[in-house]
Design an enzyme around this catalytic site. Structure first.
Site, short mmCIF file in Angstrom:
data_model
loop_
_atom_site.label_atom_id
_atom_site.label_comp_id
_atom_site.label_asym_id
_atom_site.label_seq_id
_atom_site.Cartn_x
_atom_site.Cartn_y
_atom_site.Cartn_z
N ASP A 22 0.89 -1.17 0.00
CA ASP A 22 0.00 0.00 0.00
C ASP A 22 0.93 1.22 0.00
O ASP A 22 1.54 1.53 1.02
CB ASP A 22 -0.89 -0.04 1.25
N LYS A 89 2.64 11.29 -3.32
CA LYS A 89 1.57 10.64 -4.08
C LYS A 89 0.64 11.67 -4.73
O LYS A 89 0.06 11.42 -5.78
CB LYS A 89 0.79 9.73 -3.14
N GLU A 188 -7.29 0.60 -4.38
CA GLU A 188 -7.30 0.43 -2.92
C GLU A 188 -8.62 -0.10 -2.38
O GLU A 188 -8.62 -1.02 -1.55
CB GLU A 188 -6.92 1.76 -2.26
N ASP A 210 -12.92 5.48 1.94
CA ASP A 210 -11.50 5.51 2.27
C ASP A 210 -11.04 6.95 2.42
O ASP A 210 -10.87 7.68 1.45
CB ASP A 210 -10.72 4.80 1.14
#
Ligand code: AMP
Length: 634
Positions: A22, A89, A188, A210
């Site tokens: 992850d 990211k 994800e 999320d």
């Protein structure tokens, strides 16, 4: 232009363990499956690195050497903010234009590159987000290798469901740069559903909410007999727990400045205040009040205050509430009602906040699952997927969806959609197109992404030319365009001329991707402009088609006048040339106007007048072009 990447000398071996990674905005984790159970790999060595999370933070010196990664880099961020990079990211697969408004909020320097990805400047050196992410991946790889005591060269890496093609590519490239063979990029939320074992559900609909440090994703998954299908995705790659930290930080700085007007925080001081804000937020997930203490003797600042949960929630509410609309949009895109959702899963550290759980409960009208550690869920799911790919588990199939429509440009600058948005991937779609001009030997294929009817309003992804088409009258050549999106969400476009079989293909690798704002904007504009687009599309299509017919008719009339037609006199008998000329002029007048209905009417009159002739000529020309070839050759 594709980004050139220097790859390390050694190539990944294709045997051994496969780990699940992850690669988070704030923290990253690596996991594996042992005896059917997914586990996070913990760090060893000094006390600090023994935790499961590796902060996605890197410190570099002025000369390009990596000084620290993970916890050690996070600690340094207060003393050495300009050399320490976090939240990379957010920059993955993006241009400077995409992220320039973020630049002021980051404590490190972003610089525009001539083309392609934004660069991060440390000292005199420039880095791509791909290189910076690869340092975090190297750290995770080392952690796994220390644990297994053997090389680890294969991985599954997760990305937010909303990541576009360029962002997925960038992530895959970061893996390669770290010496990892990335077997699969998975979303994800799909990984999270796997971690909760929801593949065992016979049939049901699951919403995965999320909220991490930097990104928010909502996905609606449908599970049927162990098969996952993502019905819709939505979200915001610029929304997360970091935004709450920033709000709190701004509140504290405003109050400090009120008492000490000369206070002008340095990057290091900002970083320190940010960390204090984050700690307060985390503590308030389990406490009803916290004491804030900010001591910066060098700036003459000694700030103390009590922060109650109630005050905190007032600050956090505006951030949290921004997750509501994407949830509603995802439910609508999935074409379901909220009551159709059977399970709701929480993922991401920020979902530990009681107010987030309450909001999710309210939006989805049911209590969300929070049994697993929300930081670990995605990595555990990635490990389960890794185990599937390693051949240990075979019975789960993962499907995903495309966030925006993909298509090609056709005459008049129109977008011809080949794969509509929210299509399930992997997918392969073929459409057939034809040539517009006589004797056209090449066709340019321009690939676009977006929802608008005109390509100028969409995003250009790639172009290539299919050459070597035999010279044929307009409309006789047939070009099949195939779009193939693989399980990683990466697009391949192929064009093939059916008479000759010649073909050309490209892997669409744009230099940078769409920002979430761009995706949102494009979707919004497509709805707002739907009626003008439709009218405009109809007119352009009508004019394009009419012009093609006018050109073909004029050519034929010229040949007829010069006696050059390859058609026998007997076959020309039934044709009244004066009628054809009248109809031609009427259509030309209509084309100069802007009424698509009139153009269509005049066009059909002209077609009726010329139809027998056109058929004869087309037959004769095709026969001539293919003369001397066997059926197999054509
Ligand atoms: P992730 O990206 O999933 O690692 O989530 C990281 C985010 O979750 C950061 O913004 C953290 O500050 C936040 N976070 C972690 N633990 C908690 C907690 N107990 N309460 C509130 N936020 C948390």
């Amino acid at each position: 232009m594709p980004l050139e990447i220097q790859l390390p000398g050694q190539t990944a071996q294709s045997t051994g363990r496969v780990v699940g990674i992850d690669l988070g905005t704030t923290n990253s984790l690596v996991a594996f499956v042992e005896n059917g159970i997914a586990k996070i790999i913990e760090g060893r060595g000094d006390e600090r690195s023994s935790s499961k999370l590796v902060p996605s933070v890197v410190t570099l010196d002025d000369y390009g050497s990596v000084v620290a990664v993970g916890n050690k880099a996070k600690e340094r961020s207060t003393q050495d903010a300009q050399h320490t990079v976090y939240s990379v990211k957010r920059l993955m697969g993006k241009s400077y234009q995409d992220v320039k408004k973020e630049a002021g909020l980051l404590t490190y320097r972003l610089v525009p590159a001539d083309e392609g990805l934004v660069r991060v400047q440390i000292g005199k050196k420039l880095y791509t987000p791909i290189e910076l992410s690869s340092y975090v991946l190297v750290e995770l790889k080392k952690r796994a290798e220390a644990f297994f005591n053997e090389p680890v060269t294969r991985a599954v890496i997760t990305v937010p469901a909303y990541f576009n093609d360029a962002q997925r590519h960038a992530t895959k490239d970061a893996g390669r740069l770290a010496g990892l063979d990335v077997l699969r990029i998975i979303s994800e939320p799909t990984a999270a559903a796997l971690a909760y074992g929801l593949d065992k559900t016979k049939e049901g609909i699951v919403a995965v909410y999320d909220l991490g440090g930097g990104t928010f994703d909502i996905s609606i998954l449908k599970i049927t007999n162990g098969i996952f299908e993502v019905l819709s995705t939505n979200g915001d790659t610029y929304l997360g727990g970091d935004d709450i930290d920033r709000r709190l930080m701004e509140l504290f700085i405003t109050q400090i400045k009120y008492m000490t007007p000369t206070f002008d925080p340095t990057p290091e001081q900002m970083q320190k205040i940010r960390q204090i804000a984050e700690k307060a937020k985390i503590d308030l997930s389990t406490q009803s009040r916290v004491m804030i203490e900010i001591d910066l003797p060098e700036a003459g600042v000694s700030y103390r205050r009590n922060l109650t949960l109630q005050e905190f929630e007032r600050v956090a509410k505006t951030v949290i509430e921004r997750t509501r609309k994407p949830c509603e949009d995802a439910i609508r895109d999935a074409k379901i009602d909220v009551i159709d959702i059977d399970e709701v899963v929480l993922v991401g550290g920020a979902t530990r906040m009681p107010m987030v759980k309450a909001l999710v409960h309210e939006i989805f009208q049911r209590k969300p699952h929070d049994e697993l550690n929300p930081d670990e869920t995605v990595a555990l799911g990635a490990a389960i997927q890794a185990n599937i790919l390693a051949g240990e588990t075979k019975d789960i199939l993962l499907l995903d969806v495309t966030p925006l429509s993909l298509g090609i440009e056709t005459m008049g600058g129109m977008m011809s959609t080949i794969i509509p948005r929210n299509s399930t991937i992997p997918t392969k779609v073929t459409e057939t197109y034809t040539t517009f001009v006589d004797n056209q030997t090449g066709v340019e294929v321009n690939v676009f992404q977006g929802e608008r009817d005109f390509v100028k309003d969409n995003r250009h992804l790639a172009s290539f030319t299919l050459k070597g088409i035999p010279p044929l009258p307009a409309g006789a050549a047939k070009v099949e365009v195939t779009f193939l999106i693989d399980a990683d969400g990466i697009l391949q476009v192929k064009a093939r001329e059916t008479h000759t079989g010649i073909e050309q293909q490209v892997e669409v690798k744009p230099s940078y991707g769409l920002s979430e704002e761009e995706i949102d904007r494009m979707l919004k504009e497509s709805i707002e402009n739907a009626s003008t687009d439709i009218a405009g599309r109809r007119l352009v299509e009508a004019k394009t088609e009419a012009q093609r017919i006018l050109a073909a008719t004029e050519k034929v009339l010229g040949q007829l006048r010069r006696g050059q037609l390859p058609v026998t006199a007997a076959k020309l008998k039934g044709i009244n040339v004066a009628d054809v000329i009248d109809a031609l002029y009427a259509l030309r007048r209509a084309v100069n106007g802007d009424d698509p209905a009139e153009i269509a009417k005049q066009q059909s009159l002209l077609e009726r007048a010329t139809e027998p002739l056109a058929r004869e000529i087309m037959n004769a020309a095709v026969a001539e072009a293919l003369e001397g070839k066997t059926v197999e050759q054509v």
